[in-house]
Design a protein around this motif. Structure first.
Motif, mmCIF file in Angstrom:
data_model
loop_
_atom_site.group_PDB
_atom_site.id
_atom_site.type_symbol
_atom_site.label_atom_id
_atom_site.label_comp_id
_atom_site.label_asym_id
_atom_site.label_seq_id
_atom_site.Cartn_x
_atom_site.Cartn_y
_atom_site.Cartn_z
ATOM 1 N N ALA A 83 -50.294 -23.679 -43.157
ATOM 2 C CA ALA A 83 -49.039 -23.148 -42.623
ATOM 3 C C ALA A 83 -48.767 -23.586 -41.180
ATOM 4 O O ALA A 83 -47.638 -23.871 -40.815
ATOM 5 C CB ALA A 83 -49.062 -21.626 -42.693
ATOM 6 N N ILE A 84 -49.820 -23.637 -40.362
ATOM 7 C CA ILE A 84 -49.575 -23.873 -38.935
ATOM 8 C C ILE A 84 -49.110 -25.303 -38.682
ATOM 9 O O ILE A 84 -49.746 -26.255 -39.130
ATOM 10 C CB ILE A 84 -50.858 -23.596 -38.115
ATOM 11 C CG1 ILE A 84 -51.416 -22.232 -38.490
ATOM 12 C CG2 ILE A 84 -50.573 -23.673 -36.634
ATOM 13 C CD1 ILE A 84 -52.859 -22.065 -38.096
ATOM 14 N N ASP A 85 -48.019 -25.452 -37.983
ATOM 15 C CA ASP A 85 -47.509 -26.761 -37.636
ATOM 16 C C ASP A 85 -47.089 -26.698 -36.174
ATOM 17 O O ASP A 85 -45.941 -26.400 -35.850
ATOM 18 C CB ASP A 85 -46.317 -27.120 -38.533
ATOM 19 C CG ASP A 85 -45.946 -28.572 -38.343
ATOM 20 O OD1 ASP A 85 -46.607 -29.252 -37.543
ATOM 21 O OD2 ASP A 85 -45.000 -29.023 -38.991
ATOM 22 N N PRO A 86 -48.037 -26.922 -35.238
ATOM 23 C CA PRO A 86 -47.746 -26.670 -33.828
ATOM 24 C C PRO A 86 -46.756 -27.660 -33.223
ATOM 25 O O PRO A 86 -46.136 -27.354 -32.222
ATOM 26 C CB PRO A 86 -49.112 -26.797 -33.161
ATOM 27 C CG PRO A 86 -49.875 -27.686 -34.062
ATOM 28 C CD PRO A 86 -49.382 -27.425 -35.433
ATOM 29 N N ARG A 87 -46.603 -28.809 -33.822
ATOM 30 C CA ARG A 87 -45.736 -29.803 -33.181
ATOM 31 C C ARG A 87 -44.720 -30.347 -34.179
ATOM 32 O O ARG A 87 -44.811 -31.494 -34.616
ATOM 33 C CB ARG A 87 -46.580 -30.945 -32.623
ATOM 34 C CG ARG A 87 -47.498 -30.510 -31.500
ATOM 35 C CD ARG A 87 -48.157 -31.700 -30.874
ATOM 36 N NE ARG A 87 -48.987 -31.286 -29.745
ATOM 37 C CZ ARG A 87 -50.227 -30.840 -29.859
ATOM 38 N NH1 ARG A 87 -50.777 -30.746 -31.053
ATOM 39 N NH2 ARG A 87 -50.913 -30.496 -28.781
ATOM 40 N N PRO A 88 -43.724 -29.549 -34.564
ATOM 41 C CA PRO A 88 -42.773 -29.999 -35.587
ATOM 42 C C PRO A 88 -41.945 -31.197 -35.120
ATOM 43 O O PRO A 88 -41.659 -32.091 -35.921
ATOM 44 C CB PRO A 88 -41.903 -28.773 -35.829
ATOM 45 C CG PRO A 88 -42.082 -27.924 -34.632
ATOM 46 C CD PRO A 88 -43.431 -28.194 -34.082
ATOM 47 N N ILE A 89 -41.586 -31.226 -33.813
ATOM 48 C CA ILE A 89 -40.724 -32.310 -33.338
ATOM 49 C C ILE A 89 -41.462 -33.646 -33.418
ATOM 50 O O ILE A 89 -40.932 -34.643 -33.917
ATOM 51 C CB ILE A 89 -40.273 -32.036 -31.888
ATOM 52 C CG1 ILE A 89 -39.520 -30.713 -31.848
ATOM 53 C CG2 ILE A 89 -39.376 -33.151 -31.393
ATOM 54 C CD1 ILE A 89 -39.267 -30.206 -30.467
ATOM 55 N N GLN A 90 -42.721 -33.613 -32.969
ATOM 56 C CA GLN A 90 -43.502 -34.850 -32.995
ATOM 57 C C GLN A 90 -43.646 -35.374 -34.414
ATOM 58 O O GLN A 90 -43.584 -36.583 -34.658
ATOM 59 C CB GLN A 90 -44.907 -34.618 -32.411
ATOM 60 C CG GLN A 90 -44.937 -34.601 -30.920
ATOM 61 C CD GLN A 90 -44.725 -33.210 -30.365
ATOM 62 O OE1 GLN A 90 -44.048 -32.389 -30.988
ATOM 63 N NE2 GLN A 90 -45.280 -32.944 -29.191
ATOM 64 N N ARG A 91 -43.811 -34.434 -35.359
ATOM 65 C CA ARG A 91 -43.983 -34.847 -36.741
ATOM 66 C C ARG A 91 -42.744 -35.607 -37.225
ATOM 67 O O ARG A 91 -42.843 -36.682 -37.799
ATOM 68 C CB ARG A 91 -44.234 -33.621 -37.604
ATOM 69 C CG ARG A 91 -44.257 -33.940 -39.078
ATOM 70 C CD ARG A 91 -44.593 -32.726 -39.872
ATOM 71 N NE ARG A 91 -46.027 -32.412 -39.803
ATOM 72 C CZ ARG A 91 -46.686 -31.779 -40.755
ATOM 73 N NH1 ARG A 91 -46.049 -31.374 -41.829
ATOM 74 N NH2 ARG A 91 -47.947 -31.530 -40.642
ATOM 75 N N TRP A 92 -41.552 -35.015 -36.926
ATOM 76 C CA TRP A 92 -40.320 -35.670 -37.369
ATOM 77 C C TRP A 92 -40.124 -36.995 -36.652
ATOM 78 O O TRP A 92 -39.715 -37.983 -37.250
ATOM 79 C CB TRP A 92 -39.116 -34.746 -37.139
ATOM 80 C CG TRP A 92 -39.068 -33.657 -38.154
ATOM 81 C CD1 TRP A 92 -39.289 -32.330 -37.976
ATOM 82 C CD2 TRP A 92 -38.814 -33.830 -39.544
ATOM 83 N NE1 TRP A 92 -39.204 -31.659 -39.148
ATOM 84 C CE2 TRP A 92 -38.910 -32.545 -40.135
ATOM 85 C CE3 TRP A 92 -38.528 -34.937 -40.361
ATOM 86 C CZ2 TRP A 92 -38.722 -32.341 -41.502
ATOM 87 C CZ3 TRP A 92 -38.329 -34.722 -41.712
ATOM 88 C CH2 TRP A 92 -38.433 -33.435 -42.266
ATOM 89 N N LEU A 93 -40.424 -37.011 -35.344
ATOM 90 C CA LEU A 93 -40.282 -38.250 -34.585
ATOM 91 C C LEU A 93 -41.174 -39.346 -35.167
ATOM 92 O O LEU A 93 -40.745 -40.497 -35.318
ATOM 93 C CB LEU A 93 -40.655 -38.010 -33.117
ATOM 94 C CG LEU A 93 -39.549 -37.451 -32.227
ATOM 95 C CD1 LEU A 93 -40.059 -37.267 -30.813
ATOM 96 C CD2 LEU A 93 -38.345 -38.374 -32.243
ATOM 97 N N GLY A 94 -42.416 -38.958 -35.498
ATOM 98 C CA GLY A 94 -43.350 -39.927 -36.061
ATOM 99 C C GLY A 94 -42.833 -40.493 -37.368
ATOM 100 O O GLY A 94 -42.825 -41.710 -37.579
ATOM 101 N N ALA A 95 -42.364 -39.605 -38.247
ATOM 102 C CA ALA A 95 -41.833 -40.053 -39.533
ATOM 103 C C ALA A 95 -40.642 -40.974 -39.320
ATOM 104 O O ALA A 95 -40.515 -42.021 -39.975
ATOM 105 C CB ALA A 95 -41.431 -38.843 -40.369
#
Lengths: 162, 344
Positions: A83-95
């Motif tokens: 469940a824990i996703d501490p860095r949602p923005i980075q994840r989207w940026l990476g994708a």
């Protein structure tokens, strides 16, 4: 036949690379990285660079990733909770960055018809050796110095504790 | 086209059968050899001299209950013995094992020597695939979810990486002297005279390589990964029946490959000075010479196992890093100097 093997190895390489970044168990991450490196080595071999293929497996899959696995197992790293996703923005940026790079690659080949450089014959050990001690001698020696510096650095770091 | 495919297939089958039958022979040699060294009889009831004992052992393993403990990581638990078997079977194919001058089969000439897979970078292929073997042991140890297994797996990964370094450096000396990564070239470079065998000018490399190979094959005195007195059975505690047999067989196949590699790199492979036969007779004699040399090193494995006690873990690391690595480096320096001065 060669094309078939190429696409198979490429697909497995991409698939296992995805598993390597997305699976929750660290041990499975490392193992899928092994599969990725192995498939990349298969594609090197298909391009005639047999030395590079063997070196890829020997150095990356056979030595460096064993060290990774060793550390993961020694620390007994737990599986990450979902469940824990501490860095949602980075994840989207990476994708987004990955998608953009893939798109750019496809555009380069399809739309602008950039032909990728094709490796000439002579990807064997002798040819590679001649290149390393010929035109690229300076860079080759520089890497040796860099590795030596890293070695000394590691030694100093270990020594300081005592 | 079809004839060539058939010849390649025959070569592969011969190599695989030779490797697998070496396991059968070695099981008998190990058990009888151990008995001989320990001054007892050993298995002598099944067949003459107990020769059929390996058959009985195999049947026993087949019919044992195959237990999968409830807490194992199932995928990796099943994968680990497969990796071990794959590595053990795949490494042997690049080793050339006989002279084949003037030999043809279905109109396809064999070339100068007989080998299942004739790769330009043969030795690198062998080392590369061989370096993957550690995954079989490490994963077996980790996926079993057992502290003894895990300890065995961890020890083994550290051990294999440490000794791989010295082993590869020792091989480097041979490759320098030969000027090729091709195992056929390595053998033909040593042909002609006894002093041309790499073990003579590169005695340091030879000793380093043989010791490192003992560690790489997990044989005593380096079998820290199993160490039954402290770790029950190490990485394969939780394996039973044929999954255990897979580890067992790959250890013996690795031994055969290692012995064949020592012979090929340092003792002239199938060549013998003064032996110049061609055709099928030459093939048979040279394979016989090769097998005799390999048999000696296989016996050495058994001999050492039942003569020496196991090293402690810190001793093992000390031998690897402070003993073998400097020796192997010294060997490379020596080969370089000798080649520059024109001695080699």
């Amino acid at each position: 036949m060669v094309t078939l093997v190429f696409y198979l190895a490429a697909a497995v390489a991409v698939g296992s690379a995805l598993v390597a970044v997305s699976h929750r168990s660290p041990v499975v991450n490392v193992l899928s990285l092994v599969v990725t490196f192995f498939c990349v080595a298969v594609n090197y071999a298909l391009l005639g660079a047999s030395f590079l293929a063997a070196a890829q497996i020997l150095v990356y899959a056979g030595a460096i990733l064993v060290l990774f696995l060793f550390v993961v197992m020694l620390l007994n790293a737990p599986e990450l909770p979902q469940a824990i996703d501490p860095r949602p923005i980075q994840r989207w940026l990476g994708a987004a960055a990955a998608a953009a790079t893939a798109l750019a690659g496809i555009l380069l080949v399809v739309a602008w018809r950039v032909t990728p450089p094709v490796a000439g014959p002579g990807g064997d050990a002798a040819a590679l050796g001649r290149l390393l001690v010929g035109p690229y001698l300076f860079a080759f020696e520089l890497i040796a110095v860099l590795l030596l510096a890293a070695l000394v650095g590691a030694y100093v770091l270990v020594k300081r504790k005592h | 086209m079809w004839a060539e495919l058939a010849v390649t297939a025959i070569k592969l089958v011969v190599a695989a059968v030779a490797l697998l039958s070496s396991v059968v022979v070695m099981v008998w040699v190990e058990r009888r050899g151990a008995a001989f060294i320990q001054d007892r009889l050993g298995p002598n009831r099944v067949g003459p001299l107990g020769l059929l004992q390996p058959v009985i052992d195999a049947v026993k393993l087949f019919f044992k209950e195959d237990v999968t403990p409830a807490t194992v990581n199932r995928g990796l638990y099943f994968l680990a013995p497969m990796i071990s078997m794959f590595v053990a079977l795949a490494t042997f194919i690049v080793i050339p094992f006989g002279s084949a001058k003037g030999v043809e089969l279905f109109g396809v000439p064999f070339g100068d020597f007989i080998v299942a897979g004739d790769l330009e970078v043969g030795i690198l292929f062998l080392l590369a695939i061989g370096s993957l073997g550690v995954y079989g042991i490490v994963l077996a140890g980790w996926s079993s979810n057992n502290k003894y297994s895990l300890l065995g797996g961890l020890r083994s990964s550290a051990q294999l990486i440490s000794y791989e370094l010295s082993m590869t450096l020792a091989v480097l000396g041979v490759l320098l002297a030969t000027g090729s990564l091709h195992l056929g070239d390595v053998v033909s470079h040593q042909a002609g005279a006894l002093w041309r065998w790499n073990a003579v000018p590169q005695v340091l490399g030879f000793v380093t390589f043989v010791i490192a190979v003992f560690a790489e094959t997990n044989r005593l005195p380096f079998d820290l990964a199993e160490a039954e007195t402290e770790l029950v059975a190490g990485y394969h505690v939780e394996y039973s029946s044929m999954k255990f047999a897979a580890f067992f067989m790959s250890e013996y196949m690795n031994m055969a490959t290692a012995a064949a590699l020592i012979v090929t790199l340092f003792l002239g492979g199938w060549t013998l000075p003064g032996l110049h036969l061609e055709g099928w007779l030459g093939l048979a004699v040279s394979v016989g010479v090769f097998l005799a040399k390999v048999a000696f090193f296989l016996w050495l494995f058994v001999w050492v196992r039942w003569s020496l006690p196991r090293f402690r873990y810190d001793q093992l690391m000390e031998i690897g890093w402070k003993g073998l690595l400097p020796l192997a480096t010294l060997n490379i320096v020596w080969v370089g100097v000798a080649m520059t001065l024109g001695w080699l």
